[in-house]
Write a protein that holds these residues in place. Structure first.
Motif, PDB file in Angstrom:
ATOM      1  N   MET A  21       0.794  -1.242   0.446  1.00 56.77           N
ATOM      2  CA  MET A  21       0.223   0.089  -0.042  1.00 56.77           C
ATOM      3  C   MET A  21       1.254   0.924   0.067  1.00 56.77           C
ATOM      4  SD  MET A  21      -2.877  -1.671   2.970  1.00 56.77           S
ATOM      5  CE  MET A  21      -4.307  -2.525   2.896  1.00 56.77           C
ATOM      6  N   GLU A  22       0.859   2.394  -0.067  1.00 53.21           N
ATOM      7  CA  GLU A  22       1.236   3.596  -0.074  1.00 53.21           C
ATOM      8  C   GLU A  22       0.317   4.790   0.732  1.00 53.21           C
ATOM      9  OE1 GLU A  22       2.411   4.200  -4.934  1.00 53.21           O
ATOM     10  OE2 GLU A  22      -0.059   4.006  -4.660  1.00 53.21           O
ATOM     11  N   LEU A  82     -13.722   5.233   3.787  1.00 51.38           N
ATOM     12  CA  LEU A  82     -13.308   4.707   2.270  1.00 51.38           C
ATOM     13  C   LEU A  82     -14.050   5.691   1.871  1.00 51.38           C
ATOM     14  CD1 LEU A  82     -13.479   2.823   4.883  1.00 51.38           C
ATOM     15  CD2 LEU A  82     -12.354   1.343   2.896  1.00 51.38           C
ATOM     16  N   GLU A  83     -12.921   5.453   0.708  1.00 51.97           N
ATOM     17  CA  GLU A  83     -13.516   5.835  -0.997  1.00 51.97           C
ATOM     18  C   GLU A  83     -12.538   5.143  -2.375  1.00 51.97           C
ATOM     19  OE1 GLU A  83     -12.877  10.621  -1.735  1.00 51.97           O
ATOM     20  OE2 GLU A  83     -13.079  10.587   0.126  1.00 51.97           O
ATOM     21  N   PRO A  84     -13.639   4.611  -3.426  1.00 52.51           N
ATOM     22  CA  PRO A  84     -12.825   4.671  -4.485  1.00 52.51           C
ATOM     23  C   PRO A  84     -12.177   6.068  -4.884  1.00 52.51           C
ATOM     24  CG  PRO A  84     -14.938   4.612  -4.656  1.00 52.51           C
ATOM     25  CD  PRO A  84     -15.390   4.793  -3.513  1.00 52.51           C
ATOM     26  N   ALA A  85     -10.873   5.837  -5.382  1.00 53.50           N
ATOM     27  CA  ALA A  85      -9.963   6.526  -6.511  1.00 53.50           C
ATOM     28  C   ALA A  85     -10.058   6.876  -7.495  1.00 53.50           C
ATOM     29  CB  ALA A  85      -8.104   6.896  -5.355  1.00 53.50           C
ATOM     30  N   LYS A  89      -7.499   2.669  -7.716  1.00 49.11           N
ATOM     31  CA  LYS A  89      -7.621   2.600  -6.738  1.00 49.11           C
ATOM     32  C   LYS A  89      -9.098   2.140  -5.185  1.00 49.11           C
ATOM     33  CE  LYS A  89      -3.202   1.158  -7.913  1.00 49.11           C
ATOM     34  NZ  LYS A  89      -2.355   0.270  -7.653  1.00 49.11           N
ATOM     35  N   LEU A  90      -8.481   2.422  -4.169  1.00 49.54           N
ATOM     36  CA  LEU A  90      -9.345   2.817  -2.642  1.00 49.54           C
ATOM     37  C   LEU A  90      -8.664   3.199  -1.902  1.00 49.54           C
ATOM     38  CD1 LEU A  90     -11.835   2.359  -1.890  1.00 49.54           C
ATOM     39  CD2 LEU A  90     -10.584   0.130  -0.005  1.00 49.54           C
ATOM     40  N   ASP A 106      -4.636  -1.432  -4.061  1.00 51.86           N
ATOM     41  CA  ASP A 106      -5.043  -1.748  -4.569  1.00 51.86           C
ATOM     42  C   ASP A 106      -7.010  -2.094  -4.784  1.00 51.86           C
ATOM     43  OD1 ASP A 106      -5.842  -4.007  -6.396  1.00 51.86           O
ATOM     44  OD2 ASP A 106      -4.279  -4.074  -7.997  1.00 51.86           O
ATOM     45  N   GLN A 107      -7.264  -1.629  -4.786  1.00 50.51           N
ATOM     46  CA  GLN A 107      -9.261  -2.490  -4.768  1.00 50.51           C
ATOM     47  C   GLN A 107      -9.418  -3.272  -5.525  1.00 50.51           C
ATOM     48  OE1 GLN A 107     -11.623   0.843  -6.656  1.00 50.51           O
ATOM     49  NE2 GLN A 107     -13.252   0.129  -6.242  1.00 50.51           N
TER      50      GLN A 107
END
Length: 141
Positions: A21-22, A82-85, A89-90, A106-107
């Motif tokens: 993750m980042e 949480l939310e989608p990018a 990605k998530l 990585d979603q």
């Protein structure tokens, strides 16, 4: 009054997967090694352990259904959002306002892990996997 015999608990199941993750900063993203885990005795939650250099891991526990919902749209309250990018990605926003860490993962990889937890403990059967005896024993004292 006679007690009903206790229904035996299903065998416990554990899943653990490493996942990169980042940590997102104002100007850069820093890779963080993590482990995502699940234990069927705590069937509603998954854990994300952030392995930091020279320190103990920091572990956050997230509701597994919330993770799937966050893949579809913004969700969460309190210290977990949480939310989608836009890049597929998530984004996980963890911590109190003003002290939040923003994590990108990585979603699809995380969603695949969560789907695997539902194969082990299907939705609606979670309560059958919880060992209530320690709590009940403590209440009888």
């Amino acid at each position: 009054m006679p007690q009903r015999p206790a229904t035996p608990l299903p065998s416990p199941h554990v899943l653990t997967r490493p996942m990169a993750m980042e940590l997102l900063g104002p100007d850069t993203a820093v890779r963080i090694d993590t482990s995502v885990g699940y234990h069927s005795r705590d069937p509603h939650a998954l854990s994300i352990a952030f392995h930091l250099l020279g320190e103990e891991s920091v572990v956050w526990r997230l509701d597994r259904e919330m993770v799937l919902a966050g893949s579809l749209g913004p969700t969460g309250e309190g210290e977990v959002h949480l939310e989608p990018a836009p890049d597929g990605k998530l984004l996980l926003r963890l911590g109190a306002a003003g002290h939040r860490a923003v994590i990108r993962c990585d979603q699809e990889e995380l969603a695949r892990f969560v789907r695997d937890t539902f194969l082990l403990v299907p939705q609606g059967t979670e309560e059958r996997h919880i060992d209530w005896r320690p709590l009940l024993d403590s209440l009888r004292r």
